[in-house]
Enzyme design. Structure first.
Site, short mmCIF file in Angstrom:
data_model
loop_
_atom_site.label_atom_id
_atom_site.label_comp_id
_atom_site.label_asym_id
_atom_site.label_seq_id
_atom_site.Cartn_x
_atom_site.Cartn_y
_atom_site.Cartn_z
N GLU B 295 0.83 -1.19 0.00
CA GLU B 295 0.00 0.00 0.00
C GLU B 295 0.88 1.26 0.00
OE1 GLU B 295 -4.00 -0.47 2.01
OE2 GLU B 295 -3.11 1.10 3.27
N GLU B 298 2.15 1.82 -3.38
CA GLU B 298 1.01 2.25 -4.20
C GLU B 298 0.75 3.74 -3.95
OE1 GLU B 298 -2.60 0.21 -3.18
OE2 GLU B 298 -3.70 0.96 -4.93
N CYS B 315 -7.71 -2.18 4.48
CA CYS B 315 -7.46 -3.31 5.39
C CYS B 315 -8.72 -3.81 6.04
CB CYS B 315 -6.52 -2.91 6.51
SG CYS B 315 -5.14 -2.00 5.95
N SER B 335 -7.29 1.52 -2.20
CA SER B 335 -6.05 0.79 -2.43
C SER B 335 -6.42 -0.62 -2.89
CB SER B 335 -5.25 0.71 -1.12
OG SER B 335 -4.28 -0.30 -1.24
N LYS B 374 -14.30 -10.27 8.71
CA LYS B 374 -13.28 -11.08 8.05
C LYS B 374 -13.81 -12.46 7.70
CE LYS B 374 -9.55 -8.29 8.34
NZ LYS B 374 -9.32 -7.63 9.61
N GLU B 377 -15.18 -11.76 4.45
CA GLU B 377 -14.18 -11.34 3.47
C GLU B 377 -13.58 -12.54 2.72
OE1 GLU B 377 -10.42 -9.97 5.05
OE2 GLU B 377 -10.08 -8.68 3.32
N GLU B 382 -13.44 -13.91 -6.26
CA GLU B 382 -12.43 -14.84 -6.77
C GLU B 382 -11.01 -14.45 -6.37
OE1 GLU B 382 -12.93 -17.86 -8.41
OE2 GLU B 382 -14.90 -17.35 -7.57
N CYS B 526 -9.37 -1.91 15.16
CA CYS B 526 -9.66 -3.33 15.39
C CYS B 526 -9.61 -3.72 16.87
CB CYS B 526 -8.70 -4.22 14.62
SG CYS B 526 -8.73 -3.90 12.86
S1 SF4 Z 1 -12.30 -5.39 13.50
FE1 SF4 Z 1 -13.56 -3.72 12.76
S2 SF4 Z 1 -12.06 -2.18 12.13
FE2 SF4 Z 1 -10.98 -4.10 12.28
S3 SF4 Z 1 -11.05 -4.94 10.25
FE3 SF4 Z 1 -12.75 -5.81 11.36
S4 SF4 Z 1 -14.48 -4.49 10.89
FE4 SF4 Z 1 -12.62 -3.39 10.33
#
Ligand code: SF4
Ligand SMILES: Cc1cc2nc3c(=O)[nH]c(=O)nc-3n(C[C@H](O)[C@H](O)[C@H](O)COP(=O)(O)O)c2cc1C
Ligand code: SF4
Ligand code: SF4
Ligand code: SF4
Ligand code: FES
Lengths: 394, 604
Positions: B295, B298, B315, B335, B374, B377, B382, B526
């Site tokens: 990043e 970039e 992220c 990004s 996540k 995610e 793909e 996070c």
């Molecule tokens: S914990 Fe919250 S801030 Fe961290 S990546 Fe996951 S959704 Fe985003």
């Protein structure tokens, strides 16, 4: 009755709102009205148009430099949207749910701005008071509650309809003078004031002068000005159940005491009118009623248990009869009624057995008949048809 | 500005508090705890439970009493009522306690009360308050209004049978996160908390941030538990089980074992993961350092060669989801770098097996995250299968890992510390601060400074401008005369105003006021993630944040490009080039792309 004021004299409300706007420096007023009142809406719209044409609304009213306008907002008829904070939410286009007060609307109301909310009847008094003066107005009513009150008198009275009486008039005057007494020669049993969350008032308070304080003292409210009269054929437990059924349906669902407590009260009342009640149920109902009053957020939850509280207080003997003797003295609670055939009077004509829609009656011709209580649906067909008066219920 | 103070009496004790303080907080200042259930300090008091009622003492209306103070029959809700000058409050008397108890019993009567099987057993506020009140039986008949569980997303589960209608989740989703996926539907006893229009969460605007689950007082919204998938993989002798842990996990996991929030437990987590049976233990902090390389270059490329600015960090998958739904006009600003989780997994199934001569088909990657987004995610498109396999197999939240450690009987508190495994395990202080708001920006600035100036390190390694809990932080960073304008936003609801500033600049045809913007969906970054131990407040977030900065300060290397394993990765595997520098392998494994998403997926 507010609807009839809006239908009959919409200008009184427009005038009062304009005066109120002038008094507090507001430039905009809203009338929140149920969409189901088309005639009132139509007449208000006509009146607003006329007021505009005459320069009584809009910019620079009568050359005073004061500008004021009124807009109608339609509600979908949710009872709780009459509660002032929920009403404001609804006007703003949000879910009609009450909010904590303070801040009171007068401090932070519509779109966060100071807002005065008044009832139609209150406003309708304003032009008259301004024209005739406060002294004139203060002469009407009691020491603490001035003016008049409109009641929607209904129930078991001979004359029902909208009435306007000075504050302090007694229930006896209203029911027996204006209302012409109880219909069909029956006995007065109770009166209920204030709409679905008012208390039920027993005969010993017939001579209480009606004002805010004395109604509160006997466990009821002025509320919407409903006044329902009951006679001995009305069952107070059933009446309490009827009102709870309404408020449970109308709770907005926000707070636990109202949302859950109301339903539990209704369940207990149903249990008692069905003949399955226990003495412990009464204890639980008292606890729930108290918690609803004290821990609910808005007026709906705080008052919803009034019908229960007042009947528990003044008509405990009837609750006990339902619970202990499985009896409803008014004959209203159908599950507690038993139809019986007096063997001494029964001629065995078989008519009742043929009339019974569920074949609950058995007996040989010319022999006394009997009713199978497990099958009986308490329709009363047998009693109505017996030519010998052998069948009775109780 | 001088804060105006008021004094009032609570239970006869005089307290002085700033004007505007609630009765609840004023009582706290007097060391009195008023019980609450629906209230959460992050949120405006919704006032729905009625547990916090207190009594005001008011002058008697009876003239004979001469203005004596008497208890008012009406009760006030302490959470939402402002304390006022001269007020007298009684927080406990037998009547108040009885009212609270009845309300609690009513709530319990409509609750499944199957605590033994509940994901929140032990961290449930209803359970705790029922214990405090010594509820042994509920006098009212039980009536649970049943509704099917919504497990349409891979991230969170909504079990409305347990919902006590506190309203926190809707307030979080609407006000804190600006997503508007949840709302009270229906009225009265039929009220349910659900997405609008009767759709499932997966069809709703939900961005899977999980903040609702971290704020829910009970087990009505919780993480989708996938621990059994991990147990299965660990039991499978054919599988090589690799695991990674995210930065924020190490300062929060300890809370599940009674440690103070912010306790740094990195070495213990490595040890516990090995005891659970993982073959290799890696650290997402390593791939955070890789993210800075990708990043960061970039950004430098766009900044120096006139590319699309501002660059937006990528992220946080909840933020990505939000942008794709609500701000698709920023797609080109994003990004293309994947999140650190996806970078590590891609490398764990390509670089690591290549170096160790193993078959990538046998590799199973578990990822331990503070995050529920996540979980979604890993299957978003793909690009998440860049190795030819699904790069990440399972994501576990911090909460799920805590349960696995407990189930395995590991004495976490006394565990000797261990090290992470080679190749994908070494990290710098820059990688660890990815766990807090401003961390990605700070890490990027440290490296960008060196890459742009050619100097060994910036004048100050700490960029304090981007630290702290302000919802939006902005600064102009002077890199030897080159000015870089940056903004850092956290908590999804704070982001739109930054985007609107850029939109305004676009409309006016002027250079965007920011060059680089960091966004994290969760409050505090996070460390305040939706998969962290529940019910965090700003106090807890502050301690976790402190833990992260401590980890950074004690690191010998504090800039991503100094990470020897990162250097080895580029040297030995990625042809010495990042994606932005034209590295094809890096581009393929470590970058992704974005598309516009429908806010609601009706009938699709
Ligand atoms: S914990 Fe919250 S801030 Fe961290 S990546 Fe996951 S959704 Fe985003
Ligand atoms: C549940 C509930 C329903 C109400 N419904 C109405 C209503 O239909 N019409 C009305 O004028 N006031 C209604 N009120 C009272 C209003 O909220 C408000 O207090 C009143 O209109 C204020 O006007 P007043 O001071 O002039 O009486 C309701 C209150 C509650 C708690
Ligand atoms: S008392 Fe009832 S109607 Fe009023 S806010 Fe509470 S739940 Fe809604
Ligand atoms: S996960 Fe986030 S976006 Fe989804 S419902 Fe919960 S708070 Fe809203
Ligand atoms: S799901 Fe949880 S947070 Fe949301 S209203 Fe229900 S109990 Fe409250
Ligand atoms: S904590 Fe105050 S009403 Fe719930």
């Amino acid at each position: 009755m507010d609807r009839s004021t809006l239908e009959g004299d919409p200008h009184s409300i427009l005038e009062a709102m304009t005066i109120a706007g002038y008094a507090i420096g507001a430039s905009k007023g809203f009338i929140y009205i149920r969409a189901e009142y088309p005639l009132a809406i139509h007449r208000l719209q006509v009146a607003i148009g006329q007021a505009h044409d005459l320069g009584l609304l809009g910019d620079d009213i009568l050359g005073s430099g004061f500008s004021f306008d009124i807009e109608l907002r339609f509600g979908a008829g949710a009872f709780v949207c009459g509660e002032e904070t929920a009403l404001l939410q609804s006007i703003e286009g949000n879910r009609g749910m009450p909010k904590p007060r303070p801040p009171f609307p007068a401090v932070k109301g519509l779109w966060g701005r100071p807002t005065v909310i008044n009832n139609v009847e209150t406003l309708a008094n304003v032009p008259v008071i301004i024209n005739k003066g406060a002294d004139w107005f203060n002469k009407i009513g009691t020491a603490t509650t001035k003016g008049t009150k409109v009641f929607a008198l209904t129930g078991k009275v001979n004359n029902s309809g909208l009435i306007e009486v000075p504050m302090g008039t007694t229930l006896r005057e209203i029911i027996f003078d204006i209302g012409g007494g109880i219909r069909g020669g029956h006995q007065f049993k109770a009166a209920q004031t204030g709409g679905p969350s008012g208390g039920i008032i027993p005969p010993q308070f017939l001579d209480t002068p009606i004002d805010y304080e004395s109604l509160a003292k006997i466990g009821s409210i002025m509320g919407s000005g409903g006044l329902i009269v009951m006679d001995e054929t009305d069952c107070v437990v059933d009446v309490a159940k009827f009102y709870l059924d309404f408020t449970v349906d109308e709770s907005c669902g926000k707070c636990a005491p109202c949302r859950i407590g109301g339903r539990k009260l209704l369940n207990y009342l149903t249990k008692i009118t069905d003949g399955r009640g226990t003495l412990d149920d009464i204890k639980q109902m008292e606890a729930i009623s108290d918690a609803m009053c004290k821990a609910s957020l808005c007026g709906l939850g705080q008052t919803a248990s009034n019908p229960v509280k007042s009947t528990l207080k003044y008509f405990m003997d009837e609750y006990l009869e339902h619970i202990n003797d499985k009896k409803c003295r008014a004959g209203k609670c159908s599950k507690l009624i038993q139809y019986k055939i007096d063997p001494a009077k029964c001629k065995g004509c078989t008519l009742c057995a043929r009339k019974c829609p569920v074949n609950a009656i058995a007996g040989a011709v010319k022999q006394p008949h009997t009713i199978d209580q497990t099958k009986c649906i308490k329709c009363g067909q047998c009693e109505a048809n017996c030519k010998f008066g052998a069948i009775s219920h109780g | 500005m001088e804060q105006e103070m008021i004094t009032l009496e609570i239970n006869g004790k005089t307290v002085e508090v700033p004007k505007g303080t609630s009765i609840l907080d004023a009582a706290k200042a007097a060391h009195i705890k008023i019980p609450t259930l629906c209230y959460h300090p992050d949120l405006k008091a919704g006032a729905s439970c009625g547990i916090c009622v207190v009594r005001q003492l008011v002058p008697s209306r009876n003239p004979a009493d001469n203005g004596k103070l008497v208890p008012s029959p009406k009760l006030l809700r302490a959470c939402c009522t402002e304390a006022t000058q001269g007020m007298h409050i009684l927080t406990h008397d037998p009547d108040i306690v009885q009212v609270r108890k009845t309300v609690l019993e009513l709530i319990l009567a409509n609750h499944p009360s199957d605590c033994l099987q509940c994901p929140r057993s032990g961290s449930c506020e209803l359970q705790a308050i029922a214990a405090d009140f010594g509820i042994r039986e509920v006098p009212f008949p039980r009536e649970v209004i049943h509704r099917d569980v919504d497990n349409s997303t891979p991230s969170i589960v909504l079990n409305s049978d347990k919902c006590i209608k506190c309203g926190r989740c809707a307030e979080v989703c609407q006000q804190m996160q600006n997503v508007w996926a949840l709302e009270f539907i229906g009225r009265g006893e039929k009220t349910v908390m659900a997405p609008a229009a009767g759709v499932k969460l997966a069809e709703s605007p939900c961005i899977k941030c999980g903040q609702c689950s971290a704020h829910c007082p009970v087990g009505a919204i919780y993480e989708n538990d996938e621990t059994s998938k991990v147990w299965d993989a660990l039991r499978d002798p054919e599988k090589i089980c690799l695991v990674q842990i995210a930065p924020a996990v190490r300062v929060a996991l300890g809370e599940a074992f009674g440690m103070k929030p912010g306790s740094l437990t990195t070495g213990k987590i490595y040890a516990a993961l090995r005891m659970l049976g993982f073959d290799k233990v890696f650290d997402t902090n390593f791939s955070a350092d890789v993210t800075i390389m990708e990043e960061g270059t970039e950004f430098i490329k766009r900044f120096t060669e006139g590319g699309k600015l501002p660059l937006l960090t990528s992220c946080c998958p909840a933020w990505t989801d939000w942008m794709e739904k609500y701000a698709p006009d920023f797609t080109e600003n994003f990004s293309t770098a994947k999140s650190p989780q996806q970078m590590l997994s891609a490398l764990a199934k390509s670089y690591w097996p290549a170096m160790n001569n193993v078959d990538p088909a046998k590799i199973h990657v578990t990822s331990i995250m503070p995050c529920t987004a996540k979980k979604h995610e890993i299957i978003r498109d793909e690009n998440m299968k860049s190795t030819g396999y699904q790069d990440t197999d399972v994501v576990l939240t911090t909460r799920e890992l805590a349960r696995m450690i407990k189930a395995a009987g590991i004495d976490f508190n006394d565990l000797p510390e261990e090290e992470a495994d080679k190749l994908l395990g070494t990290y710098t202080g820059a990688g660890t601060i990815f766990g807090v708001t401003g961390g990605v920006m700070e890490a990027a600035l440290r490296t960008a400074y060196c890459l742009i100036t050619g100097e060994a390190k910036p004048p100050s390694i700490d960029f304090n401008e981007v630290r702290g809990m302000d919802g939006v932080k902005t600064a102009t960073i002077d890199i030897k005369g080159t000015k870089v304008n940056i903004a850092v936003a956290h908590q999804m609801g704070n982001v739109e105003k930054v985007l609107n500033q850029i939109r305004e600049d676009r409309k006016n045809g002027v250079k965007p006021r920011y060059d680089f913007i960091e966004v994290m969906a969760c409050r505090g970054g996070c460390i305040g993630g939706g998969g962290q131990p529940c019910l965090a407040t700003d106090e807890v977030r502050a301690l976790r944040t402190k833990g992260i900065y401590t980890d950074d300060e004690k690191s010998v290397l504090r800039m991503s490009h100094e990470n020897p394993e990162v250097q080895a990765l580029y040297r030995d595997y990625l042809d010495g080039k990042t994606g932005a520098q034209g590295g094809e392998k890096a581009h393929h494994l470590l970058h992704t792309n974005y598309k516009q998403l429908d806010v609601y997926k009706f009938g699709k």
